[in-house]
Design a protein around this motif. Structure first.
Motif, PDB file in Angstrom:
ATOM      1  N   PHE A 133       0.842  -1.203   0.000  1.00  0.00           N
ATOM      2  CA  PHE A 133       0.000   0.000   0.000  1.00  0.00           C
ATOM      3  C   PHE A 133       0.878   1.254   0.000  1.00  0.00           C
ATOM      4  O   PHE A 133       0.703   2.158  -0.837  1.00  0.00           O
ATOM      5  N   VAL A 134       1.807   1.336   0.949  1.00  0.00           N
ATOM      6  CA  VAL A 134       2.662   2.518   1.061  1.00  0.00           C
ATOM      7  C   VAL A 134       3.560   2.660  -0.171  1.00  0.00           C
ATOM      8  O   VAL A 134       3.764   3.768  -0.680  1.00  0.00           O
ATOM      9  N   ALA A 135       4.074   1.545  -0.679  1.00  0.00           N
ATOM     10  CA  ALA A 135       4.940   1.601  -1.859  1.00  0.00           C
ATOM     11  C   ALA A 135       4.170   2.113  -3.080  1.00  0.00           C
ATOM     12  O   ALA A 135       4.681   2.936  -3.848  1.00  0.00           O
ATOM     13  N   ASP A 136       2.935   1.626  -3.253  1.00  0.00           N
ATOM     14  CA  ASP A 136       2.121   2.061  -4.390  1.00  0.00           C
ATOM     15  C   ASP A 136       1.804   3.547  -4.300  1.00  0.00           C
ATOM     16  O   ASP A 136       1.935   4.298  -5.277  1.00  0.00           O
ATOM     17  N   LEU A 137       1.394   4.006  -3.126  1.00  0.00           N
ATOM     18  CA  LEU A 137       1.068   5.418  -2.963  1.00  0.00           C
ATOM     19  C   LEU A 137       2.314   6.298  -3.119  1.00  0.00           C
ATOM     20  O   LEU A 137       2.248   7.373  -3.735  1.00  0.00           O
ATOM     21  N   SER A 138       3.449   5.840  -2.624  1.00  0.00           N
ATOM     22  CA  SER A 138       4.696   6.608  -2.764  1.00  0.00           C
ATOM     23  C   SER A 138       5.094   6.746  -4.225  1.00  0.00           C
ATOM     24  O   SER A 138       5.532   7.824  -4.666  1.00  0.00           O
ATOM     25  N   MET A 139       4.931   5.685  -5.002  1.00  0.00           N
ATOM     26  CA  MET A 139       5.268   5.760  -6.418  1.00  0.00           C
ATOM     27  C   MET A 139       4.360   6.729  -7.147  1.00  0.00           C
ATOM     28  O   MET A 139       4.790   7.446  -8.053  1.00  0.00           O
ATOM     29  N   ARG A 140       3.094   6.785  -6.771  1.00  0.00           N
ATOM     30  CA  ARG A 140       2.175   7.733  -7.408  1.00  0.00           C
ATOM     31  C   ARG A 140       2.572   9.175  -7.080  1.00  0.00           C
ATOM     32  O   ARG A 140       2.490  10.063  -7.942  1.00  0.00           O
ATOM     33  N   LEU A 141       2.987   9.417  -5.858  1.00  0.00           N
ATOM     34  CA  LEU A 141       3.452  10.757  -5.500  1.00  0.00           C
ATOM     35  C   LEU A 141       4.708  11.117  -6.290  1.00  0.00           C
ATOM     36  O   LEU A 141       4.856  12.254  -6.762  1.00  0.00           O
ATOM     37  N   VAL A 142       5.600  10.157  -6.451  1.00  0.00           N
ATOM     38  CA  VAL A 142       6.860  10.412  -7.157  1.00  0.00           C
ATOM     39  C   VAL A 142       6.605  10.665  -8.634  1.00  0.00           C
ATOM     40  O   VAL A 142       7.260  11.516  -9.256  1.00  0.00           O
ATOM     41  N   GLU A 143       5.665   9.937  -9.222  1.00  0.00           N
ATOM     42  CA  GLU A 143       5.378  10.107 -10.655  1.00  0.00           C
ATOM     43  C   GLU A 143       4.919  11.523 -10.968  1.00  0.00           C
ATOM     44  O   GLU A 143       5.238  12.076 -12.029  1.00  0.00           O
ATOM     45  N   ARG A 144       4.172  12.123 -10.076  1.00  0.00           N
ATOM     46  CA  ARG A 144       3.724  13.500 -10.308  1.00  0.00           C
ATOM     47  C   ARG A 144       4.873  14.493 -10.194  1.00  0.00           C
ATOM     48  O   ARG A 144       4.904  15.502 -10.896  1.00  0.00           O
ATOM     49  N   VAL A 145       5.806  14.218  -9.325  1.00  0.00           N
ATOM     50  CA  VAL A 145       7.004  15.059  -9.260  1.00  0.00           C
ATOM     51  C   VAL A 145       7.800  14.928 -10.553  1.00  0.00           C
ATOM     52  O   VAL A 145       8.356  15.909 -11.068  1.00  0.00           O
ATOM     53  N   ASP A 146       7.845  13.720 -11.099  1.00  0.00           N
ATOM     54  CA  ASP A 146       8.563  13.488 -12.356  1.00  0.00           C
ATOM     55  C   ASP A 146       7.995  14.352 -13.466  1.00  0.00           C
ATOM     56  O   ASP A 146       8.740  14.946 -14.261  1.00  0.00           O
ATOM     57  N   ALA A 147       6.664  14.469 -13.538  1.00  0.00           N
ATOM     58  CA  ALA A 147       6.043  15.281 -14.589  1.00  0.00           C
ATOM     59  C   ALA A 147       6.436  16.748 -14.460  1.00  0.00           C
ATOM     60  O   ALA A 147       6.732  17.423 -15.453  1.00  0.00           O
ATOM     61  N   VAL A 148       6.459  17.265 -13.238  1.00  0.00           N
ATOM     62  CA  VAL A 148       6.805  18.672 -13.030  1.00  0.00           C
ATOM     63  C   VAL A 148       8.281  18.921 -13.326  1.00  0.00           C
ATOM     64  O   VAL A 148       8.639  19.919 -13.955  1.00  0.00           O
ATOM     65  N   VAL A 149       9.163  18.016 -12.886  1.00  0.00           N
ATOM     66  CA  VAL A 149      10.594  18.188 -13.131  1.00  0.00           C
ATOM     67  C   VAL A 149      10.888  18.151 -14.628  1.00  0.00           C
ATOM     68  O   VAL A 149      11.701  18.929 -15.145  1.00  0.00           O
ATOM     69  N   THR A 150      10.219  17.249 -15.356  1.00  0.00           N
ATOM     70  CA  THR A 150      10.409  17.191 -16.812  1.00  0.00           C
ATOM     71  C   THR A 150       9.983  18.496 -17.472  1.00  0.00           C
ATOM     72  O   THR A 150      10.659  18.995 -18.383  1.00  0.00           O
ATOM     73  N   THR A 151       8.894  19.081 -17.002  1.00  0.00           N
ATOM     74  CA  THR A 151       8.445  20.369 -17.543  1.00  0.00           C
ATOM     75  C   THR A 151       9.464  21.467 -17.267  1.00  0.00           C
ATOM     76  O   THR A 151       9.747  22.302 -18.138  1.00  0.00           O
ATOM     77  N   LEU A 152      10.048  21.478 -16.084  1.00  0.00           N
ATOM     78  CA  LEU A 152      11.058  22.483 -15.758  1.00  0.00           C
ATOM     79  C   LEU A 152      12.292  22.333 -16.650  1.00  0.00           C
ATOM     80  O   LEU A 152      12.881  23.328 -17.093  1.00  0.00           O
ATOM     81  N   ILE A 153      12.700  21.096 -16.909  1.00  0.00           N
ATOM     82  CA  ILE A 153      13.859  20.867 -17.786  1.00  0.00           C
ATOM     83  C   ILE A 153      13.562  21.375 -19.197  1.00  0.00           C
ATOM     84  O   ILE A 153      14.415  22.003 -19.848  1.00  0.00           O
ATOM     85  N   GLU A 154      12.360  21.114 -19.698  1.00  0.00           N
ATOM     86  CA  GLU A 154      11.993  21.602 -21.027  1.00  0.00           C
ATOM     87  C   GLU A 154      11.963  23.132 -21.066  1.00  0.00           C
ATOM     88  O   GLU A 154      12.394  23.739 -22.060  1.00  0.00           O
ATOM     89  N   GLU A 155      11.484  23.768 -20.011  1.00  0.00           N
ATOM     90  CA  GLU A 155      11.483  25.230 -19.965  1.00  0.00           C
ATOM     91  C   GLU A 155      12.905  25.782 -19.951  1.00  0.00           C
ATOM     92  O   GLU A 155      13.196  26.805 -20.595  1.00  0.00           O
ATOM     93  N   ALA A 156      13.800  25.106 -19.230  1.00  0.00           N
ATOM     94  CA  ALA A 156      15.201  25.539 -19.224  1.00  0.00           C
ATOM     95  C   ALA A 156      15.812  25.413 -20.618  1.00  0.00           C
ATOM     96  O   ALA A 156      16.584  26.281 -21.049  1.00  0.00           O
ATOM     97  N   ASP A 157      15.473  24.332 -21.346  1.00  0.00           N
ATOM     98  CA  ASP A 157      15.967  24.170 -22.723  1.00  0.00           C
ATOM     99  C   ASP A 157      15.475  25.308 -23.622  1.00  0.00           C
ATOM    100  O   ASP A 157      16.237  25.850 -24.431  1.00  0.00           O
ATOM    101  N   GLU A 158      14.197  25.650 -23.485  1.00  0.00           N
ATOM    102  CA  GLU A 158      13.642  26.727 -24.308  1.00  0.00           C
ATOM    103  C   GLU A 158      14.305  28.069 -23.993  1.00  0.00           C
ATOM    104  O   GLU A 158      14.577  28.863 -24.905  1.00  0.00           O
TER     105      GLU A 158
END
Length: 331
Positions: free
Chosen positions: A149-174
């Motif tokens: 349960f905790v592992a599944d919920l932790s991975m879901r929290l991490v996946e959303r951070v991944d989306a935001v970090v990827t967006t920041l990297i793309e903005e830095a490239d632009e």
């Protein structure tokens, strides 16, 4: 059997579930949650929304958590951490809300109390990861243990951070691509937002790695090797996010330095042109000023062609000075 709590006492309860430990689960009615017991080999999950203006006596009394754990679960802006108790563990994590109009740097705290028979969670604001987790439970994707349960919920929290970090990297490239072709005044606000978001995210999620690794050391029977590996994987991803956010912050500093250098070079060129114009016109101004004095004895004062001769001389002098500066590569 305890009597059902009143409506006021249960206002903080968002949802309740039972898990049989074999992949099966079901919802528990709010009026039955206070007396619900975990199935053999399973556990129950009670999820609360912290309401600061409500007493929430059910959470404080009927759920039966220790006072230190309750005080920790009432904190809104605490750092991610894991605290071990004699009869359970308290895990505090932070997640990103990806709903519309939500700022990526505004992380939301969720507390998890885990013991042998139940999981009690408290969130202080709406969190999309928990909503998606409940949707998955409704589709039959149910954990078989508290560790899963905790592992599944932790991975879901991490996946959303991944989306935001990827967006920041793309903005830095632009921004790196546009730094030489776009006005500085247009890029500075975007660069400031990029740095602010990267710094705040880095400060809030970096401790999450240590909290997940600490929780993975729990040696209770409900924590299996696969669950530990998933928790460590989530911790490693958080560490990678921290490194990428550091990289975004450093790239933002480099971009700002490039913008400052470009502006300084532009100012230097402008000052050089101004200096050349001053040097060219200074002697011409001196000569024209001398011939413009209202005194006797000025050469050519009685000659009608003297004005044109002086004009030609000044033009020749200007061209000679410009040629000299170009020869010296001053302009």
């Amino acid at each position: 059997m305890a009597s059902p709590p009143s409506t006021i006492d249960t206002q903080g309860l968002v949802s309740a579930w039972w898990f049989d430990g074999k992949g099966g689960a079901g919802r528990i009615k709010p009026e039955e949650a206070v007396s619900a017991t975990a199935p053999d080999g399973g556990f129950i999950w009670l999820h609360f929304r912290h309401l600061p203006r409500m007493s929430q006596t059910w959470l404080r009394q009927d759920v039966g958590l220790d006072a230190p754990a309750l005080e920790s679960m009432a904190e809104d802006q605490c750092r991610p951490r894991c605290v071990m108790f004699a009869d359970g563990a308290l895990l505090s994590l932070r997640g990103i809300n990806l709903q519309r109009n939500a700022l990526p740097e505004e992380l939301i705290t969720v507390h998890l109390w885990v013991d042998a028979r139940r999981i009690v969670s408290v969130q202080h604001d709406f969190l999309s990861a928990i909503a998606d987790f409940e949707d998955a439970l409704g589709r039959g994707r149910c954990p078989r243990s508290q560790g899963e349960f905790v592992a599944d919920l932790s991975m879901r929290l991490v996946e959303r951070v991944d989306a935001v970090v990827t967006t920041l990297i793309e903005e830095a490239d632009e921004l790196e691509d546009a730094v030489l072709i776009t006005e500085t005044s247009e890029l500075l606000p975007k660069l400031a937002v990029l740095r602010r978001v990267a710094i705040k995210l880095r400060r809030h999620i970096a401790p999450q790695r240590e909290a997940l690794n600490h929780f993975a050391l729990e040696d209770d029977p409900w924590m299996g090797p696969k669950d530990r590996n998933r928790l460590r994987d989530a911790a490693d991803r958080v560490a990678r996010f921290s490194e990428e956010l550091d990289s975004v912050r450093e790239r933002a500093a480099v971009i700002r330095d490039q913008m400052v250098d470009a502006r300084a070079e532009q100012m230097n060129k402008s000052m050089l042109v101004l200096a050349v114009v001053t040097v060219v016109f200074a002697p011409m101004t001196l000569i024209s000023g001398m011939f413009g004095m209202n005194v006797g004895g000025i050469p050519g004062s009685s000659d009608p062609a003297a004005f044109w001769a002086l004009s030609v001389f000044l033009l020749l002098l200007g061209f000679i000075l410009l040629w000299s500066f170009r020869r010296l590569r001053w302009i």
